[in-house]
Design a protein around this motif. Structure first.
Motif: not given
Length: 106
Positions: A76-85, A40-59
């Protein structure tokens, strides 16, 4: 709202105040029948930003397991190469969601 393949605009990203997590706890994420480990990189009352060491989930739907917070489900509301919102969808009670988010960082 951002497409799942795009990072959110600054306005969307700051809809709820975000808190950067110092100790970056590890959680188990499940999506599309696969299990991932992330931090968990960031947190709020509505969501999280997660950092993945390997592949980021596609679902789009993701479930998070944490020893103290239990299970949180989100979308999932956004994604990049290593993070997921992730926008937290369950639990549905605002109080329960906030308490589970607090448990994630303790």
């Amino acid at each position: 709202m951002s497409q799942p393949n795009q990072a959110p605009s600054e306005t969307e990203r700051r809809r709820a105040k975000r808190y950067v997590i110092e100790n970056r706890p590890t959680v188990t994420a499940m999506s599309g029948g696969k299990v991932y480990t992330c931090r968990i990189e960031e947190i709020s009352t509505t969501g999280l930003r997660l950092r993945f060491e390997e592949s980021v989930p596609e679902g789009k739907v993701i479930a998070l397991e944490h020893p103290e917070a239990g299970t949180l489900c989100g979308e999932c509301i956004w994604r990049d190469e290593s993070n997921l919102g992730v926008e937290i969808r369950l639990p549905t009670s605002e109080l329960e969601r906030v308490l589970k988010c607090i448990c994630l960082v303790l």
